[in-house]
Design an enzyme around this catalytic site. Sequence first.
Site, PDB file in Angstrom:
ATOM      1  N   ARG A   1       0.845  -1.202   0.000  1.00 29.63           N
ATOM      2  CA  ARG A   1       0.000   0.000   0.000  1.00 29.63           C
ATOM      3  C   ARG A   1       0.878   1.249   0.000  1.00 29.63           C
ATOM      4  NH1 ARG A   1      -3.970  -3.347   3.292  1.00 29.63           N
ATOM      5  NH2 ARG A   1      -2.674  -3.029   5.117  1.00 29.63           N
TER       6      ARG A   1
ATOM      7  N   PHE B   1     -11.305  -4.339  -5.689  1.00 29.58           N
ATOM      8  CA  PHE B   1     -11.322  -5.144  -4.450  1.00 29.58           C
ATOM      9  C   PHE B   1     -10.734  -4.311  -3.299  1.00 29.58           C
ATOM     10  CE2 PHE B   1     -10.482  -7.854  -8.147  1.00 29.58           C
ATOM     11  CZ  PHE B   1     -11.516  -8.770  -8.099  1.00 29.58           C
TER      12      PHE B   1
ATOM     13  N   ASP C   1     -15.709  -2.439  -4.559  1.00 28.63           N
ATOM     14  CA  ASP C   1     -15.801  -3.663  -3.755  1.00 28.63           C
ATOM     15  C   ASP C   1     -17.243  -4.142  -3.802  1.00 28.63           C
ATOM     16  OD1 ASP C   1     -13.715  -4.945  -1.487  1.00 28.63           O
ATOM     17  OD2 ASP C   1     -15.812  -5.481  -1.167  1.00 28.63           O
ATOM     18  N   SER C   2     -17.431  -5.452  -3.637  1.00 26.62           N
ATOM     19  CA  SER C   2     -18.793  -5.992  -3.683  1.00 26.62           C
ATOM     20  C   SER C   2     -19.473  -5.930  -2.318  1.00 26.62           C
ATOM     21  CB  SER C   2     -18.754  -7.441  -4.177  1.00 26.62           C
ATOM     22  OG  SER C   2     -17.886  -8.196  -3.354  1.00 26.62           O
TER      23      SER C   2
ATOM     24  N   ASP D   1      -6.453  -6.473  -6.092  1.00 19.66           N
ATOM     25  CA  ASP D   1      -6.096  -7.280  -4.908  1.00 19.66           C
ATOM     26  C   ASP D   1      -7.282  -8.167  -4.547  1.00 19.66           C
ATOM     27  OD1 ASP D   1      -4.853  -8.271  -2.643  1.00 19.66           O
ATOM     28  OD2 ASP D   1      -5.386  -6.537  -1.394  1.00 19.66           O
TER      29      ASP D   1
ATOM     30  N   CYS E   1      -3.351 -13.779  -3.565  1.00 17.98           N
ATOM     31  CA  CYS E   1      -3.077 -14.322  -2.229  1.00 17.98           C
ATOM     32  C   CYS E   1      -3.509 -15.786  -2.186  1.00 17.98           C
ATOM     33  CB  CYS E   1      -3.788 -13.500  -1.153  1.00 17.98           C
ATOM     34  SG  CYS E   1      -5.564 -13.461  -1.348  1.00 17.98           S
TER      35      CYS E   1
END
Length: 392
Positions: A210, A226, A248-249, A296, A336
Amino acid sequence: MSKLILKAGREKSLKRRHPWVFSGAVAKVQGNPGPGETIGLWSATGEFLAVAAYSPTSQIVARVWDWKERAIDRAFFGEHIKRAVEQRRTLLQDTDTDAVRLVHGESDGLPGVVADRYGDTVVLQLSSTGADRWRAEIADALLEASGAGRIWERSDADVRQLEGLAPVTAALRGAREPTRITVTENGLKFGVDLEHGHKTGFYLDQRDNRRRVRELARGREVLDGFCYSGGFALNAAAGGAKSVTAVDSSAEALALARGNAEMNGLAQAEWLEGDVFQMLRRFRDQARSFDLIVLDPPKFAPTAAHAEKAARAYKDINLLAFKLLRPGGLLATFSCSGGVGADLFQKIVAGSALDAGVQAQIIERLGPGADHPVALNFPEGDYLKGLICRVP
Ligand code: SAH
Protein backbone atom coordinates in the site's frame (compact mmCIF):
# COMPACT_ATOMS: atom_id res chain seq x y z
CA MET A 1 2.36 -39.42 25.41
CA SER A 2 0.32 -41.10 22.68
CA LYS A 3 2.15 -42.13 19.55
CA LEU A 4 1.36 -41.64 15.89
CA ILE A 5 3.33 -44.09 13.79
CA LEU A 6 3.85 -43.29 10.13
CA LYS A 7 3.76 -45.69 7.21
CA ALA A 8 7.16 -46.83 5.99
CA GLY A 9 8.97 -44.06 4.10
CA ARG A 10 6.40 -41.39 4.96
CA GLU A 11 8.72 -39.59 7.39
CA LYS A 12 10.54 -37.81 4.54
CA SER A 13 8.67 -34.52 4.65
CA LEU A 14 8.96 -34.38 8.45
CA LYS A 15 12.69 -34.87 8.09
CA ARG A 16 12.73 -31.80 5.90
CA ARG A 17 10.91 -30.16 8.79
CA HIS A 18 7.63 -29.72 7.02
CA PRO A 19 5.27 -29.41 10.00
CA TRP A 20 2.20 -31.30 8.73
CA VAL A 21 1.25 -34.98 8.68
CA PHE A 22 -1.51 -35.94 6.25
CA SER A 23 -3.93 -38.69 7.22
CA GLY A 24 -2.77 -40.92 4.33
CA ALA A 25 0.70 -41.16 5.87
CA VAL A 26 -0.50 -42.68 9.14
CA ALA A 27 0.02 -46.37 9.88
CA LYS A 28 -1.48 -46.34 13.37
CA VAL A 29 -2.21 -44.24 16.42
CA GLN A 30 -1.43 -45.74 19.82
CA GLY A 31 -2.95 -44.52 23.07
CA ASN A 32 -6.34 -43.06 22.04
CA PRO A 33 -5.40 -39.32 22.08
CA GLY A 34 -8.19 -36.72 22.08
CA PRO A 35 -8.52 -33.74 19.69
CA GLY A 36 -5.65 -31.29 20.13
CA GLU A 37 -3.73 -33.56 22.45
CA THR A 38 0.05 -33.58 22.21
CA ILE A 39 1.37 -36.75 20.60
CA GLY A 40 4.75 -38.11 19.53
CA LEU A 41 5.41 -38.72 15.83
CA TRP A 42 7.43 -41.85 15.06
CA SER A 43 8.70 -43.44 11.87
CA ALA A 44 7.81 -47.02 10.92
CA THR A 45 11.30 -48.04 12.00
CA GLY A 46 10.84 -46.64 15.51
CA GLU A 47 12.65 -43.31 15.11
CA PHE A 48 11.31 -40.34 17.06
CA LEU A 49 10.49 -37.43 14.72
CA ALA A 50 8.59 -34.69 16.53
CA VAL A 51 5.96 -33.71 19.07
CA ALA A 52 2.74 -32.54 17.48
CA ALA A 53 -0.91 -31.66 18.03
CA TYR A 54 -3.40 -34.33 17.02
CA SER A 55 -6.34 -33.37 14.78
CA PRO A 56 -8.34 -36.57 14.35
CA THR A 57 -11.06 -35.16 12.07
CA SER A 58 -8.77 -33.23 9.75
CA GLN A 59 -6.86 -34.36 6.67
CA ILE A 60 -3.91 -32.70 8.35
CA VAL A 61 -3.92 -35.13 11.20
CA ALA A 62 -0.93 -33.72 13.09
CA ARG A 63 0.90 -30.38 13.23
CA VAL A 64 4.37 -30.19 14.70
CA TRP A 65 5.01 -28.13 17.83
CA ASP A 66 8.65 -29.12 18.21
CA TRP A 67 11.27 -31.35 16.62
CA LYS A 68 12.70 -32.50 19.91
CA GLU A 69 10.97 -34.43 22.64
CA ARG A 70 9.72 -31.86 25.10
CA ALA A 71 6.65 -31.00 27.11
CA ILE A 72 4.17 -28.74 25.33
CA ASP A 73 2.94 -26.49 28.10
CA ARG A 74 2.55 -22.88 29.24
CA ALA A 75 6.34 -22.38 29.08
CA PHE A 76 6.45 -23.57 25.45
CA PHE A 77 3.90 -20.95 24.35
CA GLY A 78 5.54 -18.33 26.54
CA GLU A 79 8.90 -18.85 24.81
CA HIS A 80 7.61 -19.02 21.26
CA ILE A 81 5.29 -16.06 21.56
CA LYS A 82 7.92 -13.94 23.27
CA ARG A 83 10.35 -14.66 20.47
CA ALA A 84 7.81 -13.89 17.74
CA VAL A 85 6.78 -10.62 19.38
CA GLU A 86 10.39 -9.55 19.93
CA GLN A 87 11.22 -10.23 16.30
CA ARG A 88 8.58 -7.64 15.35
CA ARG A 89 9.81 -5.04 17.79
CA THR A 90 12.31 -3.37 15.47
CA LEU A 91 10.24 -3.69 12.30
CA LEU A 92 8.11 -0.60 12.53
CA GLN A 93 10.45 1.70 14.39
CA ASP A 94 10.59 4.50 11.85
CA THR A 95 7.00 4.30 10.71
CA ASP A 96 3.85 5.81 12.07
CA THR A 97 2.20 2.39 12.40
CA ASP A 98 0.53 0.56 15.27
CA ALA A 99 -0.85 -2.47 13.43
CA VAL A 100 1.40 -5.49 13.01
CA ARG A 101 1.18 -9.28 12.83
CA LEU A 102 2.78 -10.68 15.97
CA VAL A 103 2.41 -14.40 15.29
CA HIS A 104 2.20 -15.89 11.79
CA GLY A 105 1.28 -19.52 12.35
CA GLU A 106 3.58 -22.23 11.03
CA SER A 107 6.17 -19.65 9.95
CA ASP A 108 6.63 -18.69 13.60
CA GLY A 109 6.61 -22.33 14.71
CA LEU A 110 3.03 -22.07 16.00
CA PRO A 111 0.68 -23.95 13.66
CA GLY A 112 -2.88 -22.69 13.74
CA VAL A 113 -2.03 -19.52 15.67
CA VAL A 114 -2.31 -16.04 14.17
CA ALA A 115 -2.15 -12.91 16.30
CA ASP A 116 -2.45 -9.37 14.97
CA ARG A 117 -1.82 -6.30 17.06
CA TYR A 118 -4.12 -3.34 16.48
CA GLY A 119 -3.04 -0.61 18.88
CA ASP A 120 -3.86 -1.79 22.39
CA THR A 121 -5.81 -4.83 21.14
CA VAL A 122 -4.44 -8.16 19.98
CA VAL A 123 -6.75 -10.17 17.74
CA LEU A 124 -6.16 -13.89 18.04
CA GLN A 125 -7.19 -16.42 15.43
CA LEU A 126 -6.95 -20.10 16.29
CA SER A 127 -7.56 -22.46 13.40
CA SER A 128 -6.52 -25.94 14.53
CA THR A 129 -7.57 -28.18 17.40
CA GLY A 130 -4.04 -28.08 18.77
CA ALA A 131 -4.01 -24.30 18.92
CA ASP A 132 -7.58 -24.23 20.23
CA ARG A 133 -6.68 -26.45 23.17
CA TRP A 134 -4.03 -23.98 24.35
CA ARG A 135 -6.18 -20.85 24.05
CA ALA A 136 -5.65 -19.68 27.64
CA GLU A 137 -1.88 -20.20 27.64
CA ILE A 138 -1.57 -18.47 24.25
CA ALA A 139 -3.69 -15.52 25.38
CA ASP A 140 -1.68 -15.06 28.58
CA ALA A 141 1.62 -15.27 26.71
CA LEU A 142 0.42 -12.70 24.16
CA LEU A 143 -0.63 -10.25 26.86
CA GLU A 144 2.67 -10.61 28.62
CA ALA A 145 4.91 -10.38 25.57
CA SER A 146 3.06 -7.55 23.82
CA GLY A 147 1.99 -5.43 26.78
CA ALA A 148 -1.38 -4.96 25.04
CA GLY A 149 -4.46 -4.33 27.19
CA ARG A 150 -6.80 -6.86 25.69
CA ILE A 151 -7.19 -9.89 23.49
CA TRP A 152 -10.05 -10.35 21.07
CA GLU A 153 -10.65 -13.76 19.58
CA ARG A 154 -11.72 -14.04 15.94
CA SER A 155 -11.53 -17.77 15.42
CA ASP A 156 -14.13 -17.95 12.68
CA ALA A 157 -12.16 -19.05 9.62
CA ASP A 158 -13.84 -21.81 7.58
CA VAL A 159 -10.91 -24.18 8.15
CA ARG A 160 -12.09 -24.66 11.73
CA GLN A 161 -14.94 -26.81 10.42
CA LEU A 162 -12.41 -29.30 9.05
CA GLU A 163 -11.01 -29.55 12.55
CA GLY A 164 -14.43 -30.09 14.10
CA LEU A 165 -14.31 -26.70 15.82
CA ALA A 166 -17.16 -24.21 16.16
CA PRO A 167 -16.54 -20.54 15.33
CA VAL A 168 -15.61 -18.26 18.25
CA THR A 169 -15.86 -14.46 18.27
CA ALA A 170 -15.40 -13.05 21.75
CA ALA A 171 -13.39 -10.86 24.07
CA LEU A 172 -10.85 -13.25 25.55
CA ARG A 173 -8.92 -10.96 27.92
CA GLY A 174 -9.81 -7.40 28.87
CA ALA A 175 -12.78 -5.26 27.86
CA ARG A 176 -15.38 -6.34 25.31
CA GLU A 177 -15.92 -2.78 24.08
CA PRO A 178 -15.12 -1.06 21.86
CA THR A 179 -15.46 -3.47 18.97
CA ARG A 180 -14.72 -0.70 16.46
CA ILE A 181 -11.20 0.61 16.84
CA THR A 182 -8.86 2.77 14.80
CA VAL A 183 -5.35 1.78 13.75
CA THR A 184 -2.61 3.81 12.13
CA GLU A 185 -0.63 2.50 9.19
CA ASN A 186 2.15 4.66 7.80
CA GLY A 187 0.33 7.68 9.15
CA LEU A 188 -3.10 6.83 7.71
CA LYS A 189 -5.98 5.92 9.98
CA PHE A 190 -8.17 2.88 9.36
CA GLY A 191 -11.22 1.71 11.26
CA VAL A 192 -11.14 -1.96 12.20
CA ASP A 193 -14.33 -3.84 13.01
CA LEU A 194 -13.20 -6.52 15.45
CA GLU A 195 -16.45 -8.46 15.26
CA HIS A 196 -17.31 -8.40 11.57
CA GLY A 197 -14.20 -7.24 9.69
CA HIS A 198 -12.54 -9.63 7.23
CA LYS A 199 -9.87 -11.99 8.60
CA THR A 200 -8.79 -10.44 11.89
CA GLY A 201 -10.15 -7.06 10.76
CA PHE A 202 -7.52 -5.73 8.36
CA TYR A 203 -5.23 -7.04 5.60
CA LEU A 204 -1.93 -6.38 7.34
CA ASP A 205 0.09 -8.35 4.80
CA GLN A 206 -0.32 -5.57 2.21
CA ARG A 207 1.11 -2.76 4.36
CA ASP A 208 4.34 -2.25 2.40
CA ASN A 209 2.59 -2.61 -0.94
CA ARG A 210 0.00 0.00 0.00
CA ARG A 211 2.86 2.36 0.80
CA ARG A 212 4.49 1.56 -2.55
CA VAL A 213 1.25 2.46 -4.31
CA ARG A 214 1.21 5.74 -2.38
CA GLU A 215 4.67 6.50 -3.78
CA LEU A 216 3.59 5.70 -7.34
CA ALA A 217 0.24 7.46 -7.36
CA ARG A 218 1.15 11.13 -7.74
CA GLY A 219 -0.76 12.79 -10.54
CA ARG A 220 -2.35 9.52 -11.65
CA GLU A 221 -5.95 8.49 -12.08
CA VAL A 222 -6.16 5.41 -9.89
CA LEU A 223 -8.54 2.45 -9.80
CA ASP A 224 -8.51 0.20 -6.72
CA GLY A 225 -10.30 -3.07 -7.52
CA PHE A 226 -11.32 -5.14 -4.45
CA CYS A 227 -10.70 -2.18 -2.15
CA TYR A 228 -12.10 -3.54 1.17
CA SER A 229 -11.75 -0.68 3.67
CA GLY A 230 -9.84 1.46 1.18
CA GLY A 231 -6.25 0.48 1.95
CA PHE A 232 -4.77 1.04 -1.50
CA ALA A 233 -7.26 3.74 -2.50
CA LEU A 234 -6.49 5.94 0.48
CA ASN A 235 -2.77 5.45 0.09
CA ALA A 236 -3.11 6.53 -3.53
CA ALA A 237 -5.10 9.58 -2.46
CA ALA A 238 -2.52 10.41 0.21
CA GLY A 239 0.19 10.09 -2.43
CA GLY A 240 -1.37 12.81 -4.54
CA ALA A 241 -3.43 10.79 -7.02
CA LYS A 242 -5.39 12.97 -9.43
CA SER A 243 -8.49 10.85 -8.83
CA VAL A 244 -9.32 7.62 -7.02
CA THR A 245 -12.04 5.15 -7.94
CA ALA A 246 -12.50 2.10 -5.73
CA VAL A 247 -14.69 -0.96 -6.16
CA ASP A 248 -15.80 -3.66 -3.75
CA SER A 249 -18.79 -5.99 -3.68
CA SER A 250 -19.29 -5.60 0.06
CA ALA A 251 -21.45 -2.71 1.28
CA GLU A 252 -19.97 -3.09 4.78
CA ALA A 253 -16.43 -2.82 3.44
CA LEU A 254 -17.37 0.32 1.51
CA ALA A 255 -18.98 1.85 4.59
CA LEU A 256 -15.72 1.31 6.44
CA ALA A 257 -13.80 2.75 3.47
CA ARG A 258 -15.94 5.90 3.36
CA GLY A 259 -15.45 6.37 7.09
CA ASN A 260 -11.72 5.92 6.65
CA ALA A 261 -11.62 8.46 3.84
CA GLU A 262 -13.36 10.98 6.05
CA MET A 263 -11.16 10.24 9.04
CA ASN A 264 -8.08 11.00 6.95
CA GLY A 265 -9.52 14.06 5.24
CA LEU A 266 -9.31 12.28 1.87
CA ALA A 267 -12.96 12.43 0.94
CA GLN A 268 -12.57 12.86 -2.83
CA ALA A 269 -12.54 9.15 -3.75
CA GLU A 270 -15.39 7.53 -5.70
CA TRP A 271 -16.56 4.36 -3.90
CA LEU A 272 -18.49 1.93 -6.09
CA GLU A 273 -20.35 -1.13 -4.88
CA GLY A 274 -20.20 -3.93 -7.41
CA ASP A 275 -18.50 -6.93 -8.90
CA VAL A 276 -15.03 -6.06 -10.18
CA PHE A 277 -15.40 -8.49 -13.11
CA GLN A 278 -18.47 -6.59 -14.28
CA MET A 279 -17.21 -3.14 -13.36
CA LEU A 280 -14.05 -3.55 -15.41
CA ARG A 281 -16.24 -4.46 -18.41
CA ARG A 282 -18.44 -1.47 -17.77
CA PHE A 283 -15.40 0.85 -17.66
CA ARG A 284 -14.20 -0.71 -20.91
CA ASP A 285 -17.59 -0.15 -22.54
CA GLN A 286 -17.59 3.45 -21.28
CA ALA A 287 -14.05 3.90 -22.69
CA ARG A 288 -12.83 4.93 -19.23
CA SER A 289 -9.13 4.67 -18.60
CA PHE A 290 -6.70 4.89 -15.69
CA ASP A 291 -3.01 5.50 -15.04
CA LEU A 292 -2.67 3.10 -12.13
CA ILE A 293 -4.82 0.07 -11.41
CA VAL A 294 -4.58 -2.08 -8.28
CA LEU A 295 -6.12 -5.55 -8.29
CA ASP A 296 -6.10 -7.28 -4.91
CA PRO A 297 -8.77 -9.97 -5.21
CA PRO A 298 -9.74 -12.50 -2.55
CA LYS A 299 -8.17 -15.95 -2.54
CA PHE A 300 -9.50 -17.54 -5.77
CA ALA A 301 -7.50 -20.75 -5.17
CA PRO A 302 -7.07 -21.82 -1.54
CA THR A 303 -5.31 -24.99 -2.78
CA ALA A 304 -3.73 -26.23 -6.00
CA ALA A 305 -6.97 -28.11 -6.78
CA HIS A 306 -8.65 -24.78 -7.53
CA ALA A 307 -5.77 -23.44 -9.61
CA GLU A 308 -7.36 -23.84 -13.04
CA LYS A 309 -10.57 -22.04 -12.23
CA ALA A 310 -8.61 -19.37 -10.36
CA ALA A 311 -6.29 -18.93 -13.33
CA ARG A 312 -9.26 -18.06 -15.53
CA ALA A 313 -10.44 -15.45 -13.02
CA TYR A 314 -6.98 -13.85 -12.69
CA LYS A 315 -6.58 -13.89 -16.46
CA ASP A 316 -9.91 -12.16 -16.94
CA ILE A 317 -9.42 -9.26 -14.53
CA ASN A 318 -5.81 -8.64 -15.50
CA LEU A 319 -6.66 -8.69 -19.20
CA LEU A 320 -9.39 -6.12 -18.67
CA ALA A 321 -7.10 -4.01 -16.48
CA PHE A 322 -4.39 -3.93 -19.14
CA LYS A 323 -6.97 -2.70 -21.61
CA LEU A 324 -8.04 0.12 -19.29
CA LEU A 325 -4.52 1.48 -18.79
CA ARG A 326 -3.36 4.60 -20.56
CA PRO A 327 0.10 4.70 -22.15
CA GLY A 328 2.72 4.55 -19.40
CA GLY A 329 0.15 3.18 -16.99
CA LEU A 330 0.89 0.82 -14.10
CA LEU A 331 -0.87 -2.32 -12.96
CA ALA A 332 -0.21 -3.48 -9.39
CA THR A 333 -1.70 -6.96 -9.41
CA PHE A 334 -1.81 -9.46 -6.56
CA SER A 335 -2.69 -13.03 -5.77
CA CYS A 336 -3.08 -14.32 -2.23
CA SER A 337 -3.95 -17.82 -3.47
CA GLY A 338 -1.80 -20.52 -1.93
CA GLY A 339 -2.78 -22.72 -4.88
CA VAL A 340 -1.30 -20.35 -7.46
CA GLY A 341 2.46 -20.01 -7.14
CA ALA A 342 4.53 -17.01 -8.20
CA ASP A 343 5.57 -18.65 -11.50
CA LEU A 344 2.04 -19.54 -12.47
CA PHE A 345 0.78 -16.11 -11.48
CA GLN A 346 3.37 -14.44 -13.69
CA LYS A 347 2.40 -16.72 -16.59
CA ILE A 348 -1.25 -15.83 -16.14
CA VAL A 349 -0.49 -12.11 -16.12
CA ALA A 350 1.71 -12.58 -19.20
CA GLY A 351 -1.23 -14.27 -20.94
CA SER A 352 -3.47 -11.37 -19.96
CA ALA A 353 -1.08 -8.81 -21.45
CA LEU A 354 -0.73 -10.85 -24.61
CA ASP A 355 -4.46 -11.13 -25.11
CA ALA A 356 -4.93 -7.45 -24.28
CA GLY A 357 -2.40 -6.68 -27.00
CA VAL A 358 0.02 -4.78 -24.75
CA GLN A 359 3.76 -5.31 -24.45
CA ALA A 360 3.92 -4.89 -20.68
CA GLN A 361 6.99 -5.16 -18.45
CA ILE A 362 7.38 -6.22 -14.83
CA ILE A 363 9.05 -3.39 -12.99
CA GLU A 364 8.68 -4.71 -9.44
CA ARG A 365 7.84 -7.92 -7.61
CA LEU A 366 6.00 -7.62 -4.33
CA GLY A 367 5.32 -9.83 -1.36
CA PRO A 368 4.13 -9.59 2.21
CA GLY A 369 5.78 -7.42 4.84
CA ALA A 370 8.45 -8.71 7.21
CA ASP A 371 5.87 -9.34 9.94
CA HIS A 372 4.55 -12.13 7.66
CA PRO A 373 7.71 -14.22 7.36
CA VAL A 374 7.78 -17.38 5.26
CA ALA A 375 9.55 -20.28 6.96
CA LEU A 376 11.67 -22.00 4.33
CA ASN A 377 10.45 -25.37 5.58
CA PHE A 378 6.84 -24.28 5.04
CA PRO A 379 6.40 -23.10 1.44
CA GLU A 380 2.61 -22.99 1.93
CA GLY A 381 3.26 -19.80 3.90
CA ASP A 382 4.38 -18.06 0.70
CA TYR A 383 0.88 -17.15 -0.46
CA LEU A 384 1.00 -13.43 -1.31
CA LYS A 385 2.67 -12.32 -4.51
CA GLY A 386 2.35 -9.19 -6.55
CA LEU A 387 3.68 -7.68 -9.74
CA ILE A 388 3.87 -4.08 -10.78
CA CYS A 389 3.64 -4.01 -14.55
CA ARG A 390 4.08 -1.05 -16.85
CA VAL A 391 2.51 -0.71 -20.26
CA PRO A 392 4.33 1.26 -22.94
N1 SAH B 1 -6.98 -4.39 -0.94
C1 SAH B 1 -7.64 -4.56 0.33
C2 SAH B 1 -7.94 -6.01 0.65
C3 SAH B 1 -8.80 -6.71 -0.37
S1 SAH B 1 -9.52 -8.18 0.20
C4 SAH B 1 -6.80 -3.91 1.44
O1 SAH B 1 -5.67 -3.45 1.16
O2 SAH B 1 -7.25 -3.87 2.57
C5 SAH B 1 -10.59 -8.62 -1.08
C6 SAH B 1 -11.87 -7.80 -1.17
O3 SAH B 1 -12.54 -8.22 -2.36
C7 SAH B 1 -12.86 -7.95 -0.05
O4 SAH B 1 -13.14 -6.70 0.50
C8 SAH B 1 -14.14 -8.53 -0.72
O5 SAH B 1 -15.32 -7.93 -0.21
C9 SAH B 1 -13.94 -8.12 -2.15
N2 SAH B 1 -14.55 -8.94 -3.19
C10 SAH B 1 -14.61 -10.28 -3.28
N3 SAH B 1 -15.11 -10.66 -4.47
C11 SAH B 1 -15.38 -9.52 -5.16
C12 SAH B 1 -15.88 -9.24 -6.45
N4 SAH B 1 -16.19 -10.22 -7.30
N5 SAH B 1 -16.01 -7.94 -6.83
C13 SAH B 1 -15.68 -6.95 -5.97
N6 SAH B 1 -15.18 -7.16 -4.74
C14 SAH B 1 -15.03 -8.42 -4.34
